[in-house]
Enzyme design. Structure first.
Site, PDB file in Angstrom:
ATOM      1  N   HIS A  36       0.834  -1.208   0.000  1.00  0.00           N
ATOM      2  CA  HIS A  36       0.000   0.000   0.000  1.00  0.00           C
ATOM      3  C   HIS A  36       0.862   1.249   0.000  1.00  0.00           C
ATOM      4  O   HIS A  36       1.915   1.326   0.644  1.00  0.00           O
ATOM      5  CB  HIS A  36      -1.027  -0.012   1.128  1.00  0.00           C
ATOM      6  N   ASP A  95       5.639   1.734   7.205  1.00  0.00           N
ATOM      7  CA  ASP A  95       4.252   1.322   6.963  1.00  0.00           C
ATOM      8  C   ASP A  95       3.594   2.273   5.962  1.00  0.00           C
ATOM      9  O   ASP A  95       2.938   3.215   6.362  1.00  0.00           O
ATOM     10  CB  ASP A  95       3.489   1.324   8.286  1.00  0.00           C
ATOM     11  N   GLU A 139      -5.311   1.994   1.966  1.00  0.00           N
ATOM     12  CA  GLU A 139      -5.264   0.807   2.821  1.00  0.00           C
ATOM     13  C   GLU A 139      -5.571   1.189   4.258  1.00  0.00           C
ATOM     14  O   GLU A 139      -6.257   0.461   4.982  1.00  0.00           O
ATOM     15  CB  GLU A 139      -3.880   0.157   2.734  1.00  0.00           C
ATOM     16  N   GLU A 140      -5.072   2.350   4.666  1.00  0.00           N
ATOM     17  CA  GLU A 140      -5.260   2.781   6.045  1.00  0.00           C
ATOM     18  C   GLU A 140      -6.707   3.172   6.354  1.00  0.00           C
ATOM     19  O   GLU A 140      -7.064   3.362   7.511  1.00  0.00           O
ATOM     20  CB  GLU A 140      -4.317   3.953   6.361  1.00  0.00           C
ATOM     21  N   ASP A 194       3.697  -5.667   3.571  1.00  0.00           N
ATOM     22  CA  ASP A 194       3.276  -4.563   4.419  1.00  0.00           C
ATOM     23  C   ASP A 194       4.179  -4.523   5.646  1.00  0.00           C
ATOM     24  O   ASP A 194       4.149  -5.441   6.467  1.00  0.00           O
ATOM     25  CB  ASP A 194       1.814  -4.767   4.836  1.00  0.00           C
ATOM     26  N   HIS A 227       2.401   3.932  13.056  1.00  0.00           N
ATOM     27  CA  HIS A 227       1.342   4.937  12.903  1.00  0.00           C
ATOM     28  C   HIS A 227       1.656   6.232  13.658  1.00  0.00           C
ATOM     29  O   HIS A 227       0.750   6.922  14.125  1.00  0.00           O
ATOM     30  CB  HIS A 227      -0.015   4.376  13.348  1.00  0.00           C
TER      31      HIS A 227
END
Length: 315
Positions: A131, A143, A177-178, A206, A285
């Site tokens: 992603h 990420d 994707e998130e 990922d 994140h």
């Protein structure tokens, strides 16, 4: 890798606030099919060794895009738009057939970039994906800039090797994707009838760049689904050759882009540089998911593991 799950079915258009509109642009550069027919196909016994230089250069570019966009590459941001343009330009420049799928999620623009190496049996596709978006809180370099960079390095290796595989190779770079695997779900739900059945394997990457933390070596895992369908075998052989023991049964709880393919009946697996979802890293994140959150040795291992698998599975 996303942290929140959303229930969404594109076929029923039941995801509140999402509108979708497909815009495809095709850009092909490099050899024409006529040229390829006259050019001798080299015999390639094994993929070339990918060094850290190429994937780390791609990660540096992704960090630049985030830095110019309030430290994020979230969908709807300038950082994400720059990422999509970069992907398209890089892949088209390598001679891959590239298609951009544009869609919106809750009023924010997003896009997938799908790239295909135009050789091999189109009725049997080996597909790999990562992603291309981040969360709003950070630049998303591990990420999942790490997966994106590793795939771009592999695209270059395939081009430079003038590879003529038995099967078609296709890479997907998924937007949103998130937000709940929206981009990959959009792609799968918009495949023409019978096209999903032509995908022999989907491989997901990922978070493959985790650095060593607290003096502990990075852990590697393979998705649990790959145990039963045999797709974990080429990854296991690669890591074993490096003296690395992997967790062969990571339960992702379908929290990434393989889920859409799995639900469509495609055999899937994936690789992650974590031992479990409880070890996603201190910068997961967060704003600190930048270049300092990625280990170049992990990027070398991930890039070459992908090459080993794609070369093997595509014949």
């Amino acid at each position: 890798m996303r942290s929140v799950r959303f229930m969404f079915d594109f076929r029923k258009f039941a995801y509140a606030g999402v509108t979708v509109a497909l815009t495809a642009t095709l850009a092909v550069t490099g050899l024409t099919h006529a040229d390829a027919a006259q050019a001798p196909a080299p015999a390639v016994a094994a993929p070339p060794v990918i060094t850290a230089t190429v994937p780390m250069a791609h990660l540096s570019k992704l960090m630049e895009f985030a830095a110019a966009s309030s430290n994020t590459r979230v969908i709807g941001s300038a950082g994400f738009t720059a990422t999509v343009s970069y992907l398209q330009a890089q892949l088209a420049g390598l001679g891959w057939t590239t298609t951009v799928q544009n869609f919106t999620v809750r009023g924010k623009k997003a896009a997938n970039v799908v790239a295909e190496w135009p050789y091999g049996d189109a009725g049997h596709v080996v597909m790999a994906g990562a992603h291309s978006d981040s969360v709003a809180a950070g630049p998303g370099i591990n990420d999942d800039g790490s997966g994106v960079a590793a795939l771009l390095a592999n695209a270059a290796a395939i081009t430079q090797s003038n590879l003529r595989p038995a099967k078609r190779i296709r890479f997907g770079f998924w937007g949103a994707e998130e937000q709940g695997d929206v981009g990959s779900s959009y792609y799968v739900s918009h495949l023409a009838g019978g096209e999903a059945a032509k995908i022999d394997a989907y491989l997901n990457f990922d978070m493959v760049g985790n650095k060593v933390e607290n003096g502990k070596a990075v852990g590697w895992s393979l998705y649990a689904e790959g145990q039963s369908n045999g797709l974990n075998a080429p990854f296991q052989s690669y890591f074993a050759a490096q003296g690395i023991t992997v967790n062969p049964s990571l339960d992702t709880d379908d929290r990434s882009d393989h889920a859409a393919f799995k639900n469509a009946g495609v055999d899937v697996t994936g690789v992650s540089s974590v031992r479990s979802l409880n070890e996603l890293g201190a910068c997961y994140h967060k704003a600190c998911d930048n270049l300092t959150d990625v280990d170049q040795n992990s990027m070398v291992l991930a890039s070459n593991a992908i090459a080993n698998a794609v070369w093997s599975l595509a014949g």
